[in-house]
Motif scaffolding. Structure first.
Motif, PDB file in Angstrom:
ATOM      1  N   ALA A   1      -7.377  26.484   4.500  1.00 47.58           N
ATOM      2  CA  ALA A   1      -8.152  25.848   3.433  1.00 47.58           C
ATOM      3  C   ALA A   1      -7.275  25.020   2.507  1.00 47.58           C
ATOM      4  N   GLU A   2      -5.980  25.009   2.780  1.00 50.02           N
ATOM      5  CA  GLU A   2      -5.046  24.296   1.896  1.00 50.02           C
ATOM      6  C   GLU A   2      -4.838  22.866   2.370  1.00 50.02           C
ATOM      7  N   ARG A   3      -5.072  21.917   1.486  1.00 47.20           N
ATOM      8  CA  ARG A   3      -4.885  20.492   1.778  1.00 47.20           C
ATOM      9  C   ARG A   3      -3.742  19.965   0.921  1.00 47.20           C
ATOM     10  N   THR A   4      -2.810  19.281   1.563  1.00 42.06           N
ATOM     11  CA  THR A   4      -1.642  18.771   0.859  1.00 42.06           C
ATOM     12  C   THR A   4      -1.506  17.271   1.095  1.00 42.06           C
ATOM     13  N   GLU A   5      -1.268  16.538   0.018  1.00 46.38           N
ATOM     14  CA  GLU A   5      -1.009  15.104   0.103  1.00 46.38           C
ATOM     15  C   GLU A   5       0.428  14.849  -0.349  1.00 46.38           C
ATOM     16  N   THR A   6       1.197  14.195   0.487  1.00 46.99           N
ATOM     17  CA  THR A   6       2.575  13.850   0.143  1.00 46.99           C
ATOM     18  C   THR A   6       2.815  12.369   0.408  1.00 46.99           C
ATOM     19  N   PHE A   7       3.688  11.785  -0.383  1.00 55.32           N
ATOM     20  CA  PHE A   7       4.019  10.369  -0.205  1.00 55.32           C
ATOM     21  C   PHE A   7       4.762  10.192   1.105  1.00 55.32           C
ATOM     22  N   GLY A   8       4.268   9.272   1.947  1.00 51.18           N
ATOM     23  CA  GLY A   8       4.924   9.018   3.219  1.00 51.18           C
ATOM     24  C   GLY A   8       5.801   7.793   3.201  1.00 51.18           C
TER      25      GLY A   8
ATOM     26  N   ARG B   1       5.755  13.779  11.262  1.00 49.04           N
ATOM     27  CA  ARG B   1       7.143  14.195  11.079  1.00 49.04           C
ATOM     28  C   ARG B   1       7.255  15.572  10.455  1.00 49.04           C
ATOM     29  N   GLN B   2       6.116  16.248  10.227  1.00 47.27           N
ATOM     30  CA  GLN B   2       6.149  17.601   9.687  1.00 47.27           C
ATOM     31  C   GLN B   2       5.842  18.590  10.804  1.00 47.27           C
ATOM     32  N   ASP B   3       6.713  19.576  10.974  1.00 51.38           N
ATOM     33  CA  ASP B   3       6.551  20.576  12.023  1.00 51.38           C
ATOM     34  C   ASP B   3       6.205  21.931  11.424  1.00 51.38           C
ATOM     35  N   ASP B   4       5.515  22.764  12.226  1.00 49.23           N
ATOM     36  CA  ASP B   4       5.216  24.117  11.774  1.00 49.23           C
ATOM     37  C   ASP B   4       6.396  25.026  12.093  1.00 49.23           C
ATOM     38  N   SER B   5       6.217  26.317  11.876  1.00 52.85           N
ATOM     39  CA  SER B   5       7.326  27.258  12.040  1.00 52.85           C
ATOM     40  C   SER B   5       7.788  27.372  13.485  1.00 52.85           C
ATOM     41  N   THR B   6       6.952  26.952  14.431  1.00 56.09           N
ATOM     42  CA  THR B   6       7.331  27.015  15.843  1.00 56.09           C
ATOM     43  C   THR B   6       7.887  25.682  16.360  1.00 56.09           C
ATOM     44  N   GLY B   7       7.962  24.694  15.481  1.00 55.87           N
ATOM     45  CA  GLY B   7       8.523  23.412  15.871  1.00 55.87           C
ATOM     46  C   GLY B   7       7.524  22.409  16.382  1.00 55.87           C
TER      47      GLY B   7
ATOM     48  N   SER C   1      -3.516  13.449   8.643  1.00 49.89           N
ATOM     49  CA  SER C   1      -4.239  12.194   8.492  1.00 49.89           C
ATOM     50  C   SER C   1      -3.537  11.389   7.410  1.00 49.89           C
ATOM     51  N   TYR C   2      -4.031  10.176   7.168  1.00 49.20           N
ATOM     52  CA  TYR C   2      -3.311   9.282   6.281  1.00 49.20           C
ATOM     53  C   TYR C   2      -4.273   8.645   5.283  1.00 49.20           C
ATOM     54  N   LEU C   3      -3.769   8.451   4.088  1.00 45.53           N
ATOM     55  CA  LEU C   3      -4.558   7.871   3.009  1.00 45.53           C
ATOM     56  C   LEU C   3      -3.786   6.697   2.430  1.00 45.53           C
ATOM     57  N   GLY C   4      -4.446   5.547   2.304  1.00 43.38           N
ATOM     58  CA  GLY C   4      -3.807   4.376   1.728  1.00 43.38           C
ATOM     59  C   GLY C   4      -4.258   4.161   0.297  1.00 43.38           C
TER      60      GLY C   4
ATOM     61  N   VAL D   1       0.857  -1.188   0.000  1.00 44.19           N
ATOM     62  CA  VAL D   1       0.000   0.000   0.000  1.00 44.19           C
ATOM     63  C   VAL D   1       0.893   1.238   0.000  1.00 44.19           C
ATOM     64  N   ARG D   2       0.562   2.220  -0.818  1.00 42.81           N
ATOM     65  CA  ARG D   2       1.257   3.504  -0.767  1.00 42.81           C
ATOM     66  C   ARG D   2       0.511   4.412   0.207  1.00 42.81           C
ATOM     67  N   ILE D   3       1.234   4.905   1.183  1.00 42.16           N
ATOM     68  CA  ILE D   3       0.621   5.709   2.230  1.00 42.16           C
ATOM     69  C   ILE D   3       0.950   7.178   1.996  1.00 42.16           C
ATOM     70  N   LYS D   4      -0.095   7.982   1.940  1.00 44.94           N
ATOM     71  CA  LYS D   4       0.068   9.426   1.775  1.00 44.94           C
ATOM     72  C   LYS D   4      -0.244  10.132   3.084  1.00 44.94           C
ATOM     73  N   GLU D   5       0.560  11.148   3.372  1.00 42.84           N
ATOM     74  CA  GLU D   5       0.304  12.005   4.527  1.00 42.84           C
ATOM     75  C   GLU D   5      -0.533  13.183   4.053  1.00 42.84           C
ATOM     76  N   VAL D   6      -1.615  13.434   4.748  1.00 41.84           N
ATOM     77  CA  VAL D   6      -2.533  14.509   4.375  1.00 41.84           C
ATOM     78  C   VAL D   6      -2.495  15.572   5.465  1.00 41.84           C
ATOM     79  N   THR D   7      -2.088  16.778   5.098  1.00 43.33           N
ATOM     80  CA  THR D   7      -2.053  17.892   6.049  1.00 43.33           C
ATOM     81  C   THR D   7      -2.966  18.998   5.552  1.00 43.33           C
ATOM     82  N   SER D   8      -3.569  19.683   6.494  1.00 39.81           N
ATOM     83  CA  SER D   8      -4.461  20.799   6.165  1.00 39.81           C
ATOM     84  C   SER D   8      -4.048  22.013   6.988  1.00 39.81           C
TER      85      SER D   8
END
Length: 203
Positions: A44-51, A72-78, A84-87, A34-41
């Motif tokens: 209003a911006e939604r981003t899917e990246t390969f995890g 494993r993704q941090d904001d500007s303050t750390g 969420s995750y999508l398979g 299964v390819r797992i994608k990381e979904v961050t919002s």
């Protein structure tokens, strides 16, 4: 005519090529990946990246993956950005995933799919064959962020801490890549601290 019929025995030698074994092993296991994608919002911006890749372990859809996929993704303050995750399954089916539990010592994260599916054959666990590993044995790694990529090699070392070293090309290995023997049995996954050393796998 003779009262005794002559018995004729024909023996046929079947030559199995290594290429045929590799192809059969890939076909047998590709549906368990299964390819797992990381979904961050953010707003209003939604981003899917390969995890990374995940391996289906049960007919109920339990999936093992590298623990590094989670948060494993941090904001500007750390602070970690909630995600969420999508398979993405072998037949193209996309299902949201939920974290079931983690094994921090092994470096593994386990997901379970959310929602329902109309495919009765979506969750196809592979055969496992760790007990049959031998030095010099041919193994095949299945990786690729977008599509399947494979590379072959041999088992170069079986460590005392249950770490398997191969000579597989590291640029073909991604987080969660699985590798299997020529019998089509999965024998390892690239996860935990070993993702920094793509030629090494957890059994």
């Amino acid at each position: 005519p003779s009262k005794q019929a002559a018995a004729v025995v024909t023996r046929e030698t079947v030559v199995v090529k290594a290429d045929d074994l590799v192809i059969a092993a890939i076909e047998k296991n590709s549906k368990s990946v299964v390819r797992i994608k990381e979904v961050t919002s953010v707003g209003a911006e939604r981003t899917e990246t390969f995890g990374g890749l995940g391996l289906i372990l049960s007919k109920e859809g339990l999936i093992a993956a590298d623990i590094g996929i989670a948060y494993r993704q941090d904001d500007s303050t750390g602070n970690p950005i909630p995600e969420s995750y999508l398979g993405i399954f072998a037949d193209g089916t996309a299902l949201p995933l939920d974290v079931a539990f983690a094994d921090k010592d092994a470096g593994l994260l386990f997901f379970k799919p959310l929602g329902t599916t109309t495919s009765a054959a979506l969750y196809l666990p592979p055969s496992l064959g760790i007990a049959k590993l031998k030095l010099g044995q041919t193994v095949v790694a299945l990786g690729g962020a977008l599509t399947n990529t494979v590379s072959t090699g041999i088992i170069a070392n079986i460590g005392t801490e249950s770490v398997i070293r191969t000579d597989i090309r590291s640029d073909d290995v991604v987080s969660g890549s699985v590798f299997f023997n020529l019998s089509g049995e999965v024998v390892g996954i690239n996860a935990g601290t070993l993702v920094r050393t793509p030629q090494m796998f957890l059994p």
